[in-house]
Scaffold this active site. Structure first.
Site, PDB file in Angstrom:
ATOM      1  N   HIS A 145     -30.475 -14.121   0.886  1.00  0.00           N
ATOM      2  CA  HIS A 145     -31.180 -15.409   0.847  1.00  0.00           C
ATOM      3  C   HIS A 145     -31.213 -16.017  -0.548  1.00  0.00           C
ATOM      4  CE1 HIS A 145     -34.835 -12.928  -0.203  1.00  0.00           C
ATOM      5  NE2 HIS A 145     -35.054 -13.972  -0.981  1.00  0.00           N
ATOM      6  N   ASP A 175     -30.051  -8.698   4.748  1.00  0.00           N
ATOM      7  CA  ASP A 175     -30.400  -9.612   3.666  1.00  0.00           C
ATOM      8  C   ASP A 175     -29.852  -9.122   2.333  1.00  0.00           C
ATOM      9  OD1 ASP A 175     -31.461 -11.889   2.490  1.00  0.00           O
ATOM     10  OD2 ASP A 175     -33.424 -10.984   2.128  1.00  0.00           O
ATOM     11  N   SER A 252     -36.728 -11.866  -6.250  1.00  0.00           N
ATOM     12  CA  SER A 252     -35.905 -11.491  -5.098  1.00  0.00           C
ATOM     13  C   SER A 252     -34.487 -11.160  -5.548  1.00  0.00           C
ATOM     14  CB  SER A 252     -35.862 -12.634  -4.088  1.00  0.00           C
ATOM     15  OG  SER A 252     -37.099 -12.808  -3.455  1.00  0.00           O
TER      16      SER A 252
END
Length: 416
Positions: A145, A175, A252
């Protein structure tokens, strides 16, 4: 040293004089007035022991004061010498072990910037995240993402260089994604075994939150195998590392590092203060092996690598959010911890992450929104969202943002 001798001599004289008093008629009369009954020999012995202990304490205090004075921690006027230069020879090792771990791991951590055309076709909208180098020839591991379905991203190294990175392998289920940069002999962060981790171990979350390079937060591992189904992720059959280390949007894709300086997780998302999740390194190692096999096979056919399209999983509808099912326990916890969280809802799906430039982002969905209804159907789990997504070209979504209700329209994209 003479001051200390004078002090000791006075203490001994005080002890001798006090012991002599205990045998006097006046002192015995004092004891009788207080209704105590002692034999002369026994009372003298007990009192002598008591006063000896008191005097010994005084001597210890005097010695401590002298030693402190000698080391210049304190003066006769009790003035602390805070402005004196510190002694750099005093080892800081017992207190700086976290800094040592950061020093080991940080050279391999990178900042990733993604440039996306805005919905109106002019200008660029910048998105960002983190990653870390897993191969010295320039292979970077990050979240899927983070790269936001782009094929080219900018990668900033620890030495300040900014280089172009080609997105290679992407797995939207786990992911995870890899980015290749054309650099050699780069520092590498080793992947540890997440299966060997235990609850209670210290960890560091590293990355670039809010474009702030070289940021580090610390915490402990809360759970090493939090199932995706517990979190309402019915589509993903995998487990996550739960930690109370703060993981923000910019973190992230960055590493979750153990006390050996190894990456045991890939920072993924934060639900609320004290509840964050990372993808286990064992799952990342499996993804890297498959990606390497694809790279070798694709290199022979000429369709994988620099200038080619990123490898993705099966075709799917895409709105660009992560979701947590609000179970009764989870919902109650959120409502008690966060005063601004909607207090009247009894079910729904929490949206902790919205990918920049995605259909959900364009529609106005924001992190922290709670989806309670889609196309006039009450939503009680993320599985219901996925099911509606499979058959609907347009989603009329009702969300609560704090205590306000909004109705938004999302048009899903299709990814190959």
């Amino acid at each position: 040293m003479s001051n200390f001798r004078v002090f000791s001599t006075r203490c001994v004289t005080f002890l001798r004089n006090t012991c002599n008093i205990s045998s006097s008629t006046t002192f015995r009369r004092f004891l009788s007035q207080k209704s105590y009954t002692y034999h002369n020999q026994e009372s003298q012995s007990r009192l002598t022991k008591l006063l000896t202990q008191i005097c010994g304490g005084c001597i210890a205090c005097g010695l401590s004061m002298y030693c402190l004075k000698d080391r210049k921690f304190i003066t006769n006027k009790f003035i602390v010498n805070a402005l004196e230069p510190s002694d750099d020879n005093i080892p800081r090792m017992p207190y700086s072990f976290l800094a040592d771990i950061v020093e080991m791991a940080q050279p391999a951590v990178v900042y990733i910037e993604v440039k996306i055309r805005n919905p109106y076709g002019h200008g660029v909208v910048k998105s960002h995240g983190s990653g870390f180098i897993v191969r010295d020839d320039g292979l970077v591991l990050t979240n899927a993402h983070v790269i936001s379905r782009q094929s080219v991203v900018d990668v900033k190294l620890q030495d300040g260089r900014v280089v172009k990175g080609q997105v290679q392998a992407v797995d939207s289920v786990t992911d995870l994604a890899t980015v290749k940069i054309s650099e050699k002999n780069l520092p590498v962060l080793k992947l540890g075994k997440s299966s060997a981790s235990r609850p209670g171990e210290f960890v560091l979350a590293m990355g670039s939150p809010l474009t702030l390079n070289n940021s580090v937060t610390h915490g402990i591992i809360s759970t090493v195998n939090r199932g995706s189904r517990e979190l309402g992720m019915e589509v993903r059959d995998m487990e996550y590392i739960q930690t109370d280390a703060v993981i923000t949007k910019g973190n992230s894709g960055g590493p979750l590092v153990n006390m050996k300086g190894e990456a045991i997780g890939i920072n993924t998302l934060n639900v609320m203060a004290g509840i964050s999740f990372a993808i286990p390194s064992d799952r990342a190692a499996e993804f890297l092996r498959k990606a390497e096999e694809l790279e070798k096979r694709a290199a022979k056919k000429g369709w994988f690598g620099m200038g080619s399209k990123a490898v993705t999983t099966k075709q799917n509808r895409y709105i660009g959010i992560t979701m947590f099912t609000l179970s009764p326990e989870f919902l109650s916890d959120l409502q008690s911890r966060a005063p601004n969280f909607p207090q009247h809802i009894t079910s729904g799906v929490l949206v902790p992450t919205v990918i920049h430039g995605s259909p959900a982002h364009r529609a106005g969905i924001q992190p922290g929104d709670v989806i309670v209804k889609i196309n006039d159907k009450d939503i009680k789990s993320s599985a219901e969202v996925y099911k509606i997504l499979e058959t609907s070209d347009t989603l009329i979504v009702q969300v609560y943002r704090q205590n306000q209700k909004f109705q938004l329209t999302i048009t899903p994209d299709t990814i190959d």
